[in-house]
Design a protein around this motif. Structure first.
Motif, mmCIF file in Angstrom:
data_model
loop_
_atom_site.group_PDB
_atom_site.id
_atom_site.type_symbol
_atom_site.label_atom_id
_atom_site.label_comp_id
_atom_site.label_asym_id
_atom_site.label_seq_id
_atom_site.Cartn_x
_atom_site.Cartn_y
_atom_site.Cartn_z
ATOM 1 N N SER A 199 0.839 -1.197 0.000
ATOM 2 C CA SER A 199 0.000 0.000 0.000
ATOM 3 C C SER A 199 0.874 1.247 0.000
ATOM 4 O O SER A 199 1.820 1.334 0.779
ATOM 5 N N ILE A 200 0.557 2.138 -0.888
ATOM 6 C CA ILE A 200 1.241 3.434 -0.902
ATOM 7 C C ILE A 200 0.141 4.486 -0.962
ATOM 8 O O ILE A 200 -0.760 4.389 -1.791
ATOM 9 N N SER A 201 0.196 5.457 -0.039
ATOM 10 C CA SER A 201 -0.824 6.510 -0.082
ATOM 11 C C SER A 201 -0.155 7.860 -0.312
ATOM 12 O O SER A 201 1.043 8.015 -0.078
ATOM 13 N N GLY A 202 -0.934 8.793 -0.755
ATOM 14 C CA GLY A 202 -0.407 10.132 -1.023
ATOM 15 C C GLY A 202 -1.363 10.858 -1.937
ATOM 16 O O GLY A 202 -2.260 10.238 -2.517
ATOM 17 N N LYS A 203 -1.178 12.194 -2.029
ATOM 18 C CA LYS A 203 -2.076 12.936 -2.907
ATOM 19 C C LYS A 203 -1.779 12.600 -4.358
ATOM 20 O O LYS A 203 -0.622 12.400 -4.734
ATOM 21 N N GLU A 244 4.314 0.523 7.868
ATOM 22 C CA GLU A 244 5.105 1.094 6.768
ATOM 23 C C GLU A 244 4.284 2.171 6.040
ATOM 24 O O GLU A 244 4.782 3.267 5.763
ATOM 25 N N GLU A 245 3.022 1.854 5.772
ATOM 26 C CA GLU A 245 2.155 2.792 5.058
ATOM 27 C C GLU A 245 1.944 4.069 5.862
ATOM 28 O O GLU A 245 1.929 5.171 5.312
ATOM 29 N N ASN A 246 1.812 3.918 7.186
ATOM 30 C CA ASN A 246 1.522 5.072 8.047
ATOM 31 C C ASN A 246 2.640 6.112 8.051
ATOM 32 O O ASN A 246 2.390 7.270 8.362
ATOM 33 N N LYS A 247 3.867 5.668 7.698
ATOM 34 C CA LYS A 247 4.994 6.604 7.717
ATOM 35 C C LYS A 247 4.755 7.783 6.777
ATOM 36 O O LYS A 247 5.233 8.879 7.033
ATOM 37 N N ASP A 280 -8.367 -1.119 8.229
ATOM 38 C CA ASP A 280 -6.981 -1.016 8.697
ATOM 39 C C ASP A 280 -6.694 -2.148 9.673
ATOM 40 O O ASP A 280 -7.482 -2.406 10.582
ATOM 41 N N THR A 281 -5.587 -2.834 9.451
ATOM 42 C CA THR A 281 -5.234 -3.968 10.295
ATOM 43 C C THR A 281 -3.788 -3.801 10.765
ATOM 44 O O THR A 281 -2.921 -3.416 9.983
ATOM 45 N N ASP A 282 -3.586 -4.077 12.049
ATOM 46 C CA ASP A 282 -2.300 -3.825 12.687
ATOM 47 C C ASP A 282 -1.223 -4.800 12.180
ATOM 48 O O ASP A 282 -1.059 -5.887 12.731
ATOM 49 N N THR A 283 -0.512 -4.419 11.131
ATOM 50 C CA THR A 283 0.503 -5.293 10.518
ATOM 51 C C THR A 283 1.747 -4.466 10.197
ATOM 52 O O THR A 283 1.683 -3.229 10.170
ATOM 53 N N PRO A 284 2.872 -5.130 9.890
ATOM 54 C CA PRO A 284 4.059 -4.381 9.449
ATOM 55 C C PRO A 284 3.760 -3.541 8.200
ATOM 56 O O PRO A 284 4.288 -2.435 8.046
ATOM 57 N N ALA A 332 -10.853 -0.128 1.146
ATOM 58 C CA ALA A 332 -10.518 0.856 0.116
ATOM 59 C C ALA A 332 -10.723 0.274 -1.288
ATOM 60 O O ALA A 332 -10.447 0.937 -2.291
ATOM 61 N N GLY A 333 -11.205 -0.966 -1.366
ATOM 62 C CA GLY A 333 -11.598 -1.556 -2.643
ATOM 63 C C GLY A 333 -13.115 -1.486 -2.814
ATOM 64 O O GLY A 333 -13.674 -2.007 -3.776
ATOM 65 N N GLN A 334 -13.774 -0.869 -1.826
ATOM 66 C CA GLN A 334 -15.225 -0.685 -1.914
ATOM 67 C C GLN A 334 -15.597 0.784 -1.961
ATOM 68 O O GLN A 334 -16.680 1.149 -2.398
ATOM 69 N N ILE A 335 -14.685 1.615 -1.448
ATOM 70 C CA ILE A 335 -14.917 3.064 -1.451
ATOM 71 C C ILE A 335 -13.592 3.754 -1.774
ATOM 72 O O ILE A 335 -12.549 3.366 -1.250
ATOM 73 N N GLY A 336 -13.639 4.710 -2.659
ATOM 74 C CA GLY A 336 -12.420 5.465 -2.993
ATOM 75 C C GLY A 336 -12.232 6.580 -1.982
ATOM 76 O O GLY A 336 -13.176 7.288 -1.650
ATOM 77 N N LEU A 337 -11.013 6.685 -1.454
ATOM 78 C CA LEU A 337 -10.771 7.661 -0.382
ATOM 79 C C LEU A 337 -9.609 8.577 -0.708
ATOM 80 O O LEU A 337 -8.700 8.200 -1.452
ATOM 81 N N PHE A 338 -9.626 9.729 -0.075
ATOM 82 C CA PHE A 338 -8.511 10.670 -0.151
ATOM 83 C C PHE A 338 -7.193 9.915 0.086
ATOM 84 O O PHE A 338 -7.067 9.168 1.057
ATOM 85 N N GLY A 339 -6.234 10.105 -0.795
ATOM 86 C CA GLY A 339 -4.907 9.510 -0.590
ATOM 87 C C GLY A 339 -4.735 8.142 -1.231
ATOM 88 O O GLY A 339 -3.633 7.603 -1.289
ATOM 89 N N TYR A 340 -5.854 7.549 -1.688
ATOM 90 C CA TYR A 340 -5.764 6.194 -2.243
ATOM 91 C C TYR A 340 -5.996 6.142 -3.758
ATOM 92 O O TYR A 340 -6.514 5.151 -4.273
ATOM 93 N N THR A 341 -5.611 7.202 -4.479
ATOM 94 C CA THR A 341 -5.848 7.200 -5.933
ATOM 95 C C THR A 341 -5.045 6.111 -6.646
ATOM 96 O O THR A 341 -5.422 5.679 -7.731
ATOM 97 N N ALA A 342 -3.958 5.671 -6.042
ATOM 98 C CA ALA A 342 -3.189 4.587 -6.672
ATOM 99 C C ALA A 342 -3.575 3.220 -6.088
ATOM 100 O O ALA A 342 -3.642 2.223 -6.803
#
Ligand SMILES: NC(=O)C1=CN([C@@H]2O[C@H](COP(=O)(O)OP(=O)(O)OC[C@H]3O[C@@H](n4cnc5c(N)ncnc54)[C@H](OP(=O)(O)O)[C@@H]3O)[C@@H](O)[C@H]2O)C=CC1
Ligand SMILES: CCCCCCCCCCCCCCCC(=O)[C@@H](N)CO
Length: 360
Positions: free
Chosen positions: A152-156, A253-256, A245-249, A202-212
């Motif tokens: 997962s990679i998030s960003g504008k 990483e994504e939260n950074k 959101d699930t508590d995983t490595p 995020a595969g059921q609803i498109g959200l801010f930061g998840y365009t990729a």
């Protein structure tokens, strides 16, 4: 009254009183036809609702991609605890061996095996195919494939490196197509199997930061629906899981680099533990449920976004019919609150920037 009028009214009266006998066969024919049509319609409606026979995990061969960490590892443990033989697939060999050790603590008999194979599921189909061949030679035909490898990679949208869009489609989408393609022929021959895709809320609803990220998870749903229609007559069932959101490595990483908006919006659904998510996902896959969701928000999202997806139980179908309007009403409030989060963050950013410019 003329004599002619008198005659015609006598005929009408006679018809009204006596001739319904003549109509009786037609009426009966119409009633019988209506019953037959209603029965056929009912059969059509019920037939997709008939639940498949549960898959026995004891002694089954389960391949888990992304099985060395997070949700994938928890799914592998859950299957292993129920007596399955496991093939873990991921890139990093050290992580794979570590996960294998963890799994082996949960053995329920001394025949169970955990096999580790290192491969990048998204690079080359031929590599993935040979990995699956290897696994089948050692542990027999695959009974269940869990496509959980993903990133997962998030960003504008305008700040994301352009090549990230391709990367996410390659790993999350093609990385699920390739292993599925490699197991499907044998499953069809055996008329037995389960395929699982791990999507996301995020595969059921498109959200801010998840365009990729979101499109790569939405894509899995399209694949799953099409594939399910093709392979249902072969007694193979597809499950799509939509965890929050699930508590995983992976999440750490994504939260950074996650935008604040994405964090605030995702918090709506809370954070789950991977073991809890895995239990639900494995149960749904075993039962052959097309949809697998976690938590009350997950339940509402799934009912709301069911669209033309297959149904696998009568209760699920009925619940969708009854709750759709109510959930849409609730969803409008959620959407309003997401919009206000986005607006607030924008104003705060602009204010912070203005303050910064002043001090300079
Ligand atoms: N955690 C969350 O909040 C949520 C996660 N999901 C989805 O669940 C799945 C698992 O996520 P999570 O457990 O958090 O992730 P983790 O990062 O903890 O684990 C990812 C796993 O996938 C493997 N993997 C990644 N890329 C590849 C690749 N190209 N080829 C083979 N294996 C690969 C990793 O091993 P290695 O790096 O060694 O290859 C690792 O085993 C993902 O698809 C994710 O999108 C969905 C909803 C919520
Ligand atoms: C009636 C309607 C109810 C609507 C509820 C809406 C809730 C939206 C929350 C979305 C959370 C998205 C989590 C993505 C997790 C993920 O995939 C990444 N963390 C991967 O690392």
């Amino acid at each position: 009254m003329s004599s002619e009028e008198g005659l015609s009214s006598t005929i009408t009266d006679w018809l009204l009183i006596n001739s319904w006998w003549l109509l009786l066969p037609f009426v009966m024919l119409i009633v019988v036809a209506a019953f037959i049509v209603a029965f056929v319609l009912l059969l059509y409606m019920i037939s997709p609702l008939i639940s498949p026979k549960p898959l026995k995990l004891n002694g089954a061969h389960v391949v888990v991609t992304g099985g060395s960490s997070g949700i994938g590892k928890s799914i592998a443990i859950e299957c292993y605890r129920q007596g399955a033989f496991i093939t873990l697939v991921a890139r990093d060999e050290a992580k794979l061996l570590q996960a294998k050790k963890e799994l082996e603590k949960f053995a329920i008999n001394d025949k169970q095996v955990v096999l580790c194979i290192s491969v990048d599921v998204s690079s080359e189909y031929s590599q993935v195919e040979s990995v699956i061949k290897q696994a089948q030679e050692k542990l027999g035909p695959v009974d269940m494939l869990v496509n959980c490898a993903g990133i997962s990679i998030s960003g504008k949208f305008d700040e994301m490196e352009v090549d990230r869009f391709k990367k996410l489609m390659e790993v999350n989408y093609l990385g699920s197509v390739y292993p599925t393609r490699a197991v499907i022929t044998t499953m069809k021959e055996r008329r037995r199997g389960r395929i699982m895709f791990v999507s996301s809320q995020a595969g059921q609803i498109g959200l801010f930061g998840y365009t990729a990220y979101s499109p790569s998870k939405f894509a899995l749903r399209g694949l799953a629906e099409s594939l399910q229609m093709e392979i249902k007559p072969y007694n193979i069932y597809v499950t799509v899981a939509y965890p929050p959101d699930t508590d995983t490595p992976g999440l750490a990483e994504e939260n950074k680099s996650k935008p604040l908006e994405t964090k605030l919006i995702s918090e709506t659904s809370g954070v789950c533990q991977p073991d809890q998510v895995a239990k639900i996902i494995v149960r749904d896959a075993v039962q052959g449920n097309f949809n697998s969701s976690v938590g009350p928000d997950g339940y509402m999202l799934s009912a709301l976004t069911c669209g033309m997806s297959p149904v696998t139980s009568i209760t699920e179908g009925l619940q969708q019919i009854v709750t759709m309007g109510l959930f849409r009403t609730i969803a409008l409030f959620y959407l309003g609150s997401f919009d206000s989060i986005v607006r607030r963050c924008m104003i705060q950013r602009e204010q912070a920037k203005a303050a910064e410019d002043k001090t300079e």
